[in-house]
Structure formats: C-alpha cells, structure tokens
Design a protein around this motif. Structure first.
Motif, PDB file in Angstrom:
ATOM      1  N   PHE A   1       0.811  -1.206   0.000  1.00 53.44           N
ATOM      2  CA  PHE A   1       0.000   0.000   0.000  1.00 53.44           C
ATOM      3  C   PHE A   1       0.847   1.260   0.000  1.00 53.44           C
ATOM      4  CE2 PHE A   1      -3.477   2.815   1.128  1.00 53.44           C
ATOM      5  CZ  PHE A   1      -4.421   2.314   0.276  1.00 53.44           C
ATOM      6  N   LEU A   2       2.051   1.135   0.561  1.00 50.86           N
ATOM      7  CA  LEU A   2       2.995   2.251   0.498  1.00 50.86           C
ATOM      8  C   LEU A   2       3.274   2.603  -0.963  1.00 50.86           C
ATOM      9  CD1 LEU A   2       4.126   3.365   3.118  1.00 50.86           C
ATOM     10  CD2 LEU A   2       6.307   2.301   2.551  1.00 50.86           C
ATOM     11  N   ILE A   3       3.513   1.560  -1.774  1.00 52.10           N
ATOM     12  CA  ILE A   3       3.717   1.777  -3.207  1.00 52.10           C
ATOM     13  C   ILE A   3       2.447   2.348  -3.823  1.00 52.10           C
ATOM     14  CG2 ILE A   3       4.215   0.631  -5.399  1.00 52.10           C
ATOM     15  CD1 ILE A   3       5.728  -1.458  -3.832  1.00 52.10           C
ATOM     16  N   ALA A   4       1.312   1.763  -3.447  1.00 53.25           N
ATOM     17  CA  ALA A   4       0.045   2.169  -4.058  1.00 53.25           C
ATOM     18  C   ALA A   4      -0.231   3.652  -3.807  1.00 53.25           C
ATOM     19  CB  ALA A   4      -1.096   1.322  -3.507  1.00 53.25           C
ATOM     20  N   ALA A   5      -0.011   4.088  -2.551  1.00 55.83           N
ATOM     21  CA  ALA A   5      -0.348   5.471  -2.221  1.00 55.83           C
ATOM     22  C   ALA A   5       0.540   6.452  -2.968  1.00 55.83           C
ATOM     23  CB  ALA A   5      -0.229   5.688  -0.712  1.00 55.83           C
ATOM     24  N   SER A   6       1.835   6.119  -3.136  1.00 60.94           N
ATOM     25  CA  SER A   6       2.713   7.077  -3.809  1.00 60.94           C
ATOM     26  C   SER A   6       2.579   6.979  -5.332  1.00 60.94           C
ATOM     27  CB  SER A   6       4.165   6.861  -3.373  1.00 60.94           C
ATOM     28  OG  SER A   6       4.415   5.511  -3.137  1.00 60.94           O
ATOM     29  N   LEU A   7       2.558   5.736  -5.858  1.00 63.16           N
ATOM     30  CA  LEU A   7       2.403   5.577  -7.302  1.00 63.16           C
ATOM     31  C   LEU A   7       1.037   6.095  -7.755  1.00 63.16           C
ATOM     32  CD1 LEU A   7       3.716   4.419  -9.862  1.00 63.16           C
ATOM     33  CD2 LEU A   7       2.638   2.247  -9.358  1.00 63.16           C
ATOM     34  N   GLY A   8       0.036   5.923  -6.891  1.00 63.53           N
ATOM     35  CA  GLY A   8      -1.307   6.390  -7.222  1.00 63.53           C
ATOM     36  C   GLY A   8      -1.341   7.891  -7.435  1.00 63.53           C
TER      37      GLY A   8
ATOM     38  N   LEU B   1       0.142   8.611 -10.793  1.00 60.56           N
ATOM     39  CA  LEU B   1      -0.820   8.277 -11.848  1.00 60.56           C
ATOM     40  C   LEU B   1      -1.929   9.323 -11.932  1.00 60.56           C
ATOM     41  CD1 LEU B   1      -1.277   4.402 -11.520  1.00 60.56           C
ATOM     42  CD2 LEU B   1      -0.367   5.645 -13.464  1.00 60.56           C
ATOM     43  N   ALA B   2      -2.384   9.766 -10.758  1.00 65.62           N
ATOM     44  CA  ALA B   2      -3.470  10.756 -10.760  1.00 65.62           C
ATOM     45  C   ALA B   2      -3.014  12.059 -11.404  1.00 65.62           C
ATOM     46  CB  ALA B   2      -3.943  11.011  -9.330  1.00 65.62           C
ATOM     47  N   LEU B   3      -1.759  12.447 -11.116  1.00 71.95           N
ATOM     48  CA  LEU B   3      -1.257  13.694 -11.697  1.00 71.95           C
ATOM     49  C   LEU B   3      -1.075  13.540 -13.204  1.00 71.95           C
ATOM     50  CD1 LEU B   3       1.222  14.865  -8.938  1.00 71.95           C
ATOM     51  CD2 LEU B   3      -1.079  15.677  -9.423  1.00 71.95           C
ATOM     52  N   LEU B   4      -0.573  12.360 -13.631  1.00 73.42           N
ATOM     53  CA  LEU B   4      -0.445  12.118 -15.078  1.00 73.42           C
ATOM     54  C   LEU B   4      -1.816  12.155 -15.744  1.00 73.42           C
ATOM     55  CD1 LEU B   4       2.163   9.214 -15.282  1.00 73.42           C
ATOM     56  CD2 LEU B   4       2.501  11.619 -15.816  1.00 73.42           C
ATOM     57  N   ARG B   5      -2.792  11.580 -15.065  1.00 72.55           N
ATOM     58  CA  ARG B   5      -4.143  11.520 -15.611  1.00 72.55           C
ATOM     59  C   ARG B   5      -4.729  12.915 -15.755  1.00 72.55           C
ATOM     60  NH1 ARG B   5      -8.295  11.097 -17.433  1.00 72.55           N
ATOM     61  NH2 ARG B   5     -10.060   9.707 -17.140  1.00 72.55           N
TER      62      ARG B   5
ATOM     63  N   THR C   1      -3.766   2.057  -8.989  1.00 72.48           N
ATOM     64  CA  THR C   1      -4.774   2.539  -9.930  1.00 72.48           C
ATOM     65  C   THR C   1      -6.052   2.919  -9.186  1.00 72.48           C
ATOM     66  OG1 THR C   1      -5.575   0.311 -10.358  1.00 72.48           O
ATOM     67  CG2 THR C   1      -3.853   1.130 -11.786  1.00 72.48           C
ATOM     68  N   TYR C   2      -6.398   2.137  -8.153  1.00 73.41           N
ATOM     69  CA  TYR C   2      -7.553   2.506  -7.337  1.00 73.41           C
ATOM     70  C   TYR C   2      -7.271   3.820  -6.611  1.00 73.41           C
ATOM     71  CZ  TYR C   2      -9.963  -1.968  -7.854  1.00 73.41           C
ATOM     72  OH  TYR C   2     -10.630  -3.040  -8.348  1.00 73.41           O
TER      73      TYR C   2
END
Lengths: 248, 291
Positions: free
Chosen positions: B100-107, B110-114, B172-173
C-alpha cells in the motif's frame, strides 16, 4: 508484438475457458442481485431482528476475503456440513464458487441498494402510504424504479469486481479461463516452449475486454432507463391536456 | 436544506430524544488541527510502520497436535492453530502495508499524469489505470511471476512480487481516489485562488489539499482494507507464507481441512471488521463542514 499472439488452437481453448468464466459470473450475478435486494431491503426493515441479521450478513460478506470465503466453501463446508445438508457434498467446485462470489457480491450490493433507497426523497414513501400501497407495492412500483438510476453505476463496477473474482476459482480447483491458461502453461513448460508470458497477457486482455463489455452494457441500461423516464412524462402529459377540455 | 440538517442530526437522534436543533460543538474547523482526528491517524500510521519493519518473516507451519479422526471439528485443535494463524496473518498484513505504500505514492503520480493537460500524457495514463483496474489481480500475479522468470538476471523473492503487484494494482484505485478528491474541491476555490493571485505552492498546500484530504483519506483507508483482503491471493499464486498458505500447509500436513480454513476466516474478520469500522469513524469525523 508477434510473440504475443497465440495459435488458433490456443485461442479455441481460451474461448472454452471464457465460456466457463461467463457462466460462473452469470450464476454469481443472479445470486448476488437476489441477495443484494433481500438484504438491502432487510437492512431498512422495521423489525429489529431482520435488521440485525442483514447487518451481520453485510459485515461478514464484506469483511471476509473472497479467496478465503471461496476456500472455506469449497474445502471446509462440504466436510463440516455434509451430515446436516447432504446437498453440499456432491456439488462441483463451480457451484460452491458461485455461492461464494454471490455472497460476496450480495454484501456489497446490499449496501448499494440500501444507500439508493435511503436517497429517494421521503415524500415518495409518504405518498405511497397516502395511496395505501402495501410495502411490496411501494418498493416494486415507486421506490426501486427511481432507485435504479442510483443503483446502476455502482452495480456495474461491482459486477466487474465479481468478474475479477471469478479468476480465483482457478486456484481453488474449479474450471474457468484462468484454469485453462494454467493448463496451457503447464503443457508449454513440459514441451519446453518459451513465451508463457504471452498467455497471461492474452488472458489479461480478454478480461479487460469483458470488463469493458459489462461497462458498456450498464451504460446502455442507464441510458435506456433515462429514456423510459422521459417517455413516461411525455405520455402522461398528452392525455391530461386532451382530457381536461373534453371533461369540461 | 431540510435534508442536510436531518443528516447531521442522525447520530444525535440515535442516541436518544435529543433535540434536532442541538448541534455538536465543533472545537476546530480544520481537520488537521483537531487532535481527535490527527492522533488516531498518526497512531495507525506508526503501528503500520512498525508492522512493516519488524517480526519473523519466514515462519514454519507445523502443528504439534494429533487431532482425532472421529470428529469433524475439534475446538482443541482449532485453538491450537491460533498462534500459527496469527503468524500467517502477520505476513499477509506486512505485504499489504508495503504494497500500500507503493500504491499510495504511485497512485498520486498516476493521478497527476491523468490530470495532465497534454493528451499524449493523460490518455495513456487513463488506459493503464483502466486496464489494471479491470483485470484480476490473480492473473496479474501469474503474469508478474512469468515475467520475472522469463527475464534473465532478475530473481525476486515471492513476497516482493506480491507487494509490487498489490502496490501497482491498488495504485490505480488510489489514483481514482486522488482524482475524485481533487475534483471534489469546488471550482470556486480554484478560481478564488487565481483571483487572490496565490502561487501554485500556496494554492495546493493551503487551499486544495486541506479540502481534498477529507475525501481522499477514508477512500484510501477502504482500499487498504481491500488490499488486505486480496493479499492472500499471493499465497495461492506465488506461495508466499501468508495466512492462506498456513491453511493449505496444515491441511496437507494433518488432513484436517475444516479448522485451518474456518480459523483463517475468523482471523480475517477480526482484523478487517475493526479496520473498516475505524475507517467509517474517520469518515464521520473528518467530513469537511462548509459553512
């Protein structure tokens, strides 16, 4: 790019697996919708024990991991309850898996339905009481048709989650597309053919496509629903305007 | 108008016959200055950090107990398995937290790219998010495993593959949560910060983020619980030594399938239900009051 394509024979096997996956999804969906409706309405019941049972079901279905629930139903339940309910003994994995996924979907779906019913303005319920409709009629003809517009979008997402859940059957001993992929992987590894990754890439793409189709179906449903609502207004407006001068 | 006041007084009304007009005293308007929000959140984050960094990571599951064959379910045996189940649950939870550490930072990335203005950035990001979100994490794990095996010179511990896949899947979530949270800040707030000539740093740290976090944090909490529920899939696919692996192992060892699986289910409920309730409490407390 070419290494990602499989042979026609492999695609035929994937198709067989896909049919099993869709069948599983269909069974889980039917059970899931049924449970969602019953439990979602039960959560708003006037009787306290119905509310308590519904709440317990929702918390159980949402709190437990779907893969653990699947293993419990496939492995533990037939042994534990085989004496009391002989029915569970001879069931194929796919039936138990449908139940597990259906229960899972029911837990989340019940909350969607409860939320949508709560979101309908109170005046609608009061109007049905004024019109002396019984609770079933109230739900069937007044509340749920309006709630459908709120239910459909999250229900589409939930269906995609259940589609993703069907892949779990492959590790619990059932047959679905992922099981077929695993069988193909095993035969490829036995023959010493490289390029197993392509199999999984293809499987991922197929799941993606199915998810998009489900998404499109639900969008279509939403639009059909909207059109029906618009049409109703139009229909009722004409007789009223015609009827009034004639009545006078 | 009537609807909003009704919703606010529902908890009060549930307690007793409290007058509907009586509102709870709000000590502080801003969630990040309220100790009743901050202290639990900080404690939970600290607890998860400790969880992720300590403890035995390679347990051996073996029961020292010879169960009788005559009963279908033995409580003695059930309780005998509890410590080992907890060990398995610990491994699962650890992988979840790291993932989840990865998820929160990678997310966030991704959100900024989106959200990027340029279409050649935002469209591929949207496609990746949609693709990863709508395909089963189980297949993704098989894919990652095959990919690692097929790549020469790389060998990853199964637990690393598990939390990488969990991290990417839930990123992604999380990105959708970030996006929804940022979009939930009313347009007038953006316009006001332009009108006040705020720099980008001030705009984000003093206007947007404080209003977006109350929407983001509970959603992330829900996804953390969801990731925890998906983590045992790694035991079945990658043979990581988590809670499902424990159950499979005991079943193979003692030929007693009922107790370990039921125990695993109970253990799961005992962790995920309080976690879900805690998230709901957070959601109620942090809810941003716009007055």
């Amino acid at each position: 790019m070419e290494d990602l394509l499989l042979t026609p024979g492999q695609y035929a096997r994937l198709y067989n697996g896909l049919r099993a996956t869709l069948q599983l999804l269909g069974q889980a969906f039917v059970l899931g919708i049924f449970l969602s409706l019953v439990v979602g309405v039960g959560r708003l019941s006037e009787r306290k024990w119905v509310r308590a049972i519904s709440f317990g079901f929702v918390e159980f279905a949402r709190g437990i991991s779907s893969i653990i629930l699947l293993f419990i139903l496939v492995i533990a339940i037939p042994i534990l309850l085989g004496d009391i309910f002989p029915w569970v003994l001879g069931q194929p994995v796919i039936v138990m898996a449908s139940i597990a996924l259906g229960v899972n979907m029911g837990g989340y779906g019940a909350e969607i339905i409860r939320g949508s019913i709560v979101a309908i303005p109170k005046g609608q319920t009061e109007a049905t009481i004024a019109l002396n409709l019984n609770p079933t009629q109230r739900l069937r003809y007044v509340i749920l048709p309006q709630a459908m517009r709120i239910i459909l979008p999250p229900m589409g997402n939930l269906t995609i989650e259940i589609l993703k859940g069907t892949a779990l059957v492959a590790v619990a001993g059932g047959y679905d597309m992922m099981r077929e992929v695993r069988n193909m992987e095993a035969s490829m590894l036995a023959e010493g053919v490289i390029g197993v990754t392509a199999l999984f890439v293809n499987a991922l793409i197929i799941y993606f496509i199915v998810a998009q189709v489900i998404n499109a179906l639900f969008r279509f449903g939403e639009r059909a629903l909207d059109r029906r609502f618009e049409q109703r207004e139009g229909r009722s407006a004409i007789p009223l305007s015609v009827a009034q001068p004639g009545g006078n | 108008m009537a609807d909003t006041t009704q919703e606010e007084t529902v908890p009060a009304a549930a307690e007793g016959a409290a007058a509907p007009a009586q509102f709870e005293l709000q000590q502080h308007h801003k969630w990040y200055r309220r100790p009743d929000v901050l202290i639990p959140v900080i404690l939970v984050v600290l607890g998860l950090a400790i969880l992720a960094t300590t403890g035995d990571t390679s347990p051996r599951y073996r029961s020292q107990f010879t169960p009788g064959r005559e009963v279908r379910f033995g409580w003695d045996y059930f309780f005998h398995l509890v410590p080992q189940m907890l060990q398995g649950l610990y491994i699962t939870a650890r992988a979840t937290v790291l993932g989840f550490l990865i998820a929160a930072s990678l997310g966030l990335v991704l959100a900024l790219l989106r959200r990027a203005q340029k279409r050649w950035v935002s469209w591929p990001a949207a496609l990746v998010i949609e693709f990863v979100r709508s395909t089963p994490i189980l297949v993704q794990m098989f894919f990652a495993q095959a990919l690692v095996r097929a790549t020469p010179g790389i060998s990853l511990n199964p637990i690393v593959i598990l939390f990488l896949v969990l991290g990417i899947h839930y990123a992604t979530y999380a990105s959708e949560a970030y996006r929804a949270g940022i979009n939930s800040v009313p347009k007038g707030q953006w316009e006001a910060s332009i009108a006040l000539n705020l720099g980008p740093w001030t705009k984000w740290t003093r206007v947007i983020i404080p209003q977006a976090v109350p929407n983001i944090l509970p959603t992330l909490g829900n996804y953390l619980v969801a990731a925890f529920k998906d983590a045992p899939i790694g035991d079945a696919v990658l043979s990581t030594a988590g809670v499902l692996f424990f159950a499979d192992w005991i079943r193979a060892d003692d030929f007693r399938p009922v107790e370990p699986y039921i125990l695993t289910g109970v253990g799961f409920l005992l962790v995920s239900l309080p976690a879900a309730w805690a998230v709901r409490r957070l959601e109620e407390r942090i809810a941003y009051e716009r007055t």
